[in-house]
Design a protein around this motif. Structure first.
Motif, PDB file in Angstrom:
ATOM      1  N   ARG A 177       1.724   6.798  -6.970  1.00 53.48           N
ATOM      2  CA  ARG A 177       0.544   7.383  -7.263  1.00 53.48           C
ATOM      3  C   ARG A 177       0.900   8.861  -7.032  1.00 53.48           C
ATOM      4  NH1 ARG A 177      -2.902   4.922  -4.848  1.00 53.48           N
ATOM      5  NH2 ARG A 177      -2.551   5.996  -2.685  1.00 53.48           N
ATOM      6  N   THR A 178       1.471   9.232  -6.012  1.00 54.37           N
ATOM      7  CA  THR A 178       2.017  10.595  -5.677  1.00 54.37           C
ATOM      8  C   THR A 178       2.843  11.140  -6.641  1.00 54.37           C
ATOM      9  OG1 THR A 178       1.773  10.234  -3.273  1.00 54.37           O
ATOM     10  CG2 THR A 178       3.078  12.103  -4.018  1.00 54.37           C
ATOM     11  N   TRP A 217       2.125   1.911  -3.498  1.00 54.55           N
ATOM     12  CA  TRP A 217       1.224   2.480  -4.405  1.00 54.55           C
ATOM     13  C   TRP A 217       1.046   3.896  -4.134  1.00 54.55           C
ATOM     14  CZ3 TRP A 217       0.044   0.839  -8.879  1.00 54.55           C
ATOM     15  CH2 TRP A 217      -0.347  -0.589  -9.201  1.00 54.55           C
ATOM     16  N   TRP A 218       0.924   4.358  -3.081  1.00 56.99           N
ATOM     17  CA  TRP A 218       0.812   5.524  -2.622  1.00 56.99           C
ATOM     18  C   TRP A 218       2.003   6.592  -3.077  1.00 56.99           C
ATOM     19  CZ3 TRP A 218       4.356   8.678   0.175  1.00 56.99           C
ATOM     20  CH2 TRP A 218       3.780   9.958   0.529  1.00 56.99           C
ATOM     21  N   TYR A 219       3.164   6.040  -2.984  1.00 61.08           N
ATOM     22  CA  TYR A 219       4.453   6.767  -3.337  1.00 61.08           C
ATOM     23  C   TYR A 219       4.325   6.665  -4.902  1.00 61.08           C
ATOM     24  CZ  TYR A 219       9.301   7.741  -4.307  1.00 61.08           C
ATOM     25  OH  TYR A 219      10.510   8.375  -4.687  1.00 61.08           O
ATOM     26  N   HIS A 247      -5.967   2.328  -8.771  1.00 59.35           N
ATOM     27  CA  HIS A 247      -5.383   2.711  -7.798  1.00 59.35           C
ATOM     28  C   HIS A 247      -5.308   4.200  -7.442  1.00 59.35           C
ATOM     29  CE1 HIS A 247      -3.717  -1.049  -6.065  1.00 59.35           C
ATOM     30  NE2 HIS A 247      -3.757  -1.608  -7.240  1.00 59.35           N
ATOM     31  N   PRO A 301       0.774  -1.264  -0.109  1.00 62.20           N
ATOM     32  CA  PRO A 301       0.069   0.025   0.097  1.00 62.20           C
ATOM     33  C   PRO A 301       0.917   1.342  -0.113  1.00 62.20           C
ATOM     34  CG  PRO A 301      -0.734  -1.796   1.652  1.00 62.20           C
ATOM     35  CD  PRO A 301       0.513  -2.094   1.074  1.00 62.20           C
ATOM     36  N   ALA A 302       2.030   1.298   0.546  1.00 61.77           N
ATOM     37  CA  ALA A 302       2.740   2.424   0.782  1.00 61.77           C
ATOM     38  C   ALA A 302       3.664   2.753  -0.634  1.00 61.77           C
ATOM     39  CB  ALA A 302       3.961   2.303   1.736  1.00 61.77           C
TER      40      ALA A 302
END
Length: 384
Positions: free
Chosen positions: A139-140, A135-137, A162, A132-133
């Motif tokens: 995506r950001t 994907w967040w990175y 996502h 999850p981290a």
């Protein structure tokens, strides 16, 4: 156009990203465009007509055999002197942070392209909590770009799920002339399978040797089919482990091959195997197609897309040994089925030259430039 590119990896390394980038640079040169490429130190100083700036590099634990570019203080001077129309960051992860920073600093449009499904790799390294981290990175990072290019429609759909935005397609390509013109070689066949008899079959794998490639799953097929030999072309952090896994089977590890040598390996084998389920595209599948080599591949959304849901290659369940063994048998010994697969693969391969994907990329560039001229109201030379 004048394009400043930032890439996490480049020559002398080899993978699908490097293959795509090298082909793109050649076609951009033919079209008269200028490129400034920031790549890991150790790369050649130029490629095609692109000027290559080597930047400090380091080794990332998920890819210990490769060097990755990192943020560097010398970017501003080079960008100011080159005066690019926009920036393209390729597979942003580390040096991609600098691409984003300088696009904002110099008020330049930004293109990003997504090539490696790193979040999915976390599961294969028993780091599920990290997915999850990651994907967040990513995506950001990609949310900073006006256009985010994907190498397959399946990857585009996954990124949409996502929360990625501004998605576009940068499709497949392969050096059709190189792979279609290669001919079988007895010497290469001997190299791929030294102990093979005249009626034995050679199954070829080409790619990085890492746990996410699922190569271990092929061993049961070799145990049940002693007249099948596996040739593994490539290298990576998992090579020693794989050598232990395949000990006692008809398996040969050749290391990396390139260019005409690699094309001859494709031409000299009897079938191609692609056991990975984590790829965003799988350029080696197109190399096999162009070579006329029948394909078996593990089931995944990108593989289904590339192989047209089984019309251009056989698809098996990577979690089912019986599925894998049955598919291997059909691929190598069912001549009628092989002929049907080859016919469709050859039809697809005829349209796979890199000129098409490069024109598609240029279309994205031109659209972005036309829509983003106002961002350049402050000249680069005046930026501090």
């Amino acid at each position: 156009m004048r394009i400043a590119m930032f890439t996490e990896t480049f020559l002398p390394g080899t993978d699908g990203i490097v293959t795509r980038l090298c082909a793109t640079l050649k076609h951009l040169e033919e079209e008269g465009h200028e490129v400034l490429l920031f790549a890991p130190a150790g790369a050649p100083s130029e490629y095609a007509s692109a000027k290559v700036i080597g930047v400090p590099a380091f080794r990332f634990f998920l890819y210990p055999e490769k060097k990755f570019a990192m943020p560097w203080g010398g970017f501003a001077k080079q960008i100011r002197e080159f005066q690019p129309d926009f920036i393209h960051t390729i597979n942003p992860a580390f040096v991609g942070l600098s691409a984003i920073y300088y696009a904002k600093r110099f008020r330049l449009p930004l293109v990003a392209s997504y090539h490696t499904n790193v979040p999915a790799y976390a599961r294969h390294y028993h780091l599920n909590w990290l997915e999850p981290a990651l994907w967040w990175y990513f995506r950001t990072l990609h949310r900073q770009s006006q256009i985010n290019l994907c190498t397959s429609r399946a990857t585009m759909r996954e990124l949409e799920q996502h929360g990625f935005e501004n998605l576009g397609l940068w499709e497949r390509g392969v050096d059709v002339q190189l792979y279609s013109s290669a001919r079988p070689s007895d010497a290469m066949r001997q190299r791929l399978a030294p102990s093979a008899g005249p009626t034995d079959k050679i199954l070829l794998y080409v790619g990085r040797l890492a746990t996410e490639k699922n190569l271990e799953g092929l061993r049961p097929g070799l145990e049940r089919m002693p007249n099948v030999h596996l040739a593994i072309v490539g290298d990576g952090p998992h090579r020693q482990g794989l050598e232990r896994v395949f000990s006692g089977t008809h398996t040969v590890f050749t290391g990396y091959m390139h260019g005409e040598e690699l094309a001859q390996a494709y031409a000299s084998a009897d079938g191609f195997v692609f056991p990975s389920t984590t790829e965003t595209l799988g350029l080696v599948l197109f190399e096999a197609m162009a070579s006329g080599l029948p394909i078996m591949a593990a089931n995944s959304a990108p593989t289904q897309e590339v192989l047209e849901h089984g019309k251009a290659g056989l698809i098996f369940d990577a979690d089912d040994i019986e599925s894998m063994v049955a598919t291997m048998d059909e691929l190598l010994f069912n001549e009628e089925r092989r002929a049907v697969l080859n016919q469709r693969a050859q039809e697809i391969a005829q349209d796979l030259d890199w000129s098409g994907p490069t024109e598609q990329l240029l279309h994205h560039y031109e659209r972005l430039y036309a829509e983003s001229v106002k961002l350049q109201s402050t000249p680069i030379r005046g930026s501090r």
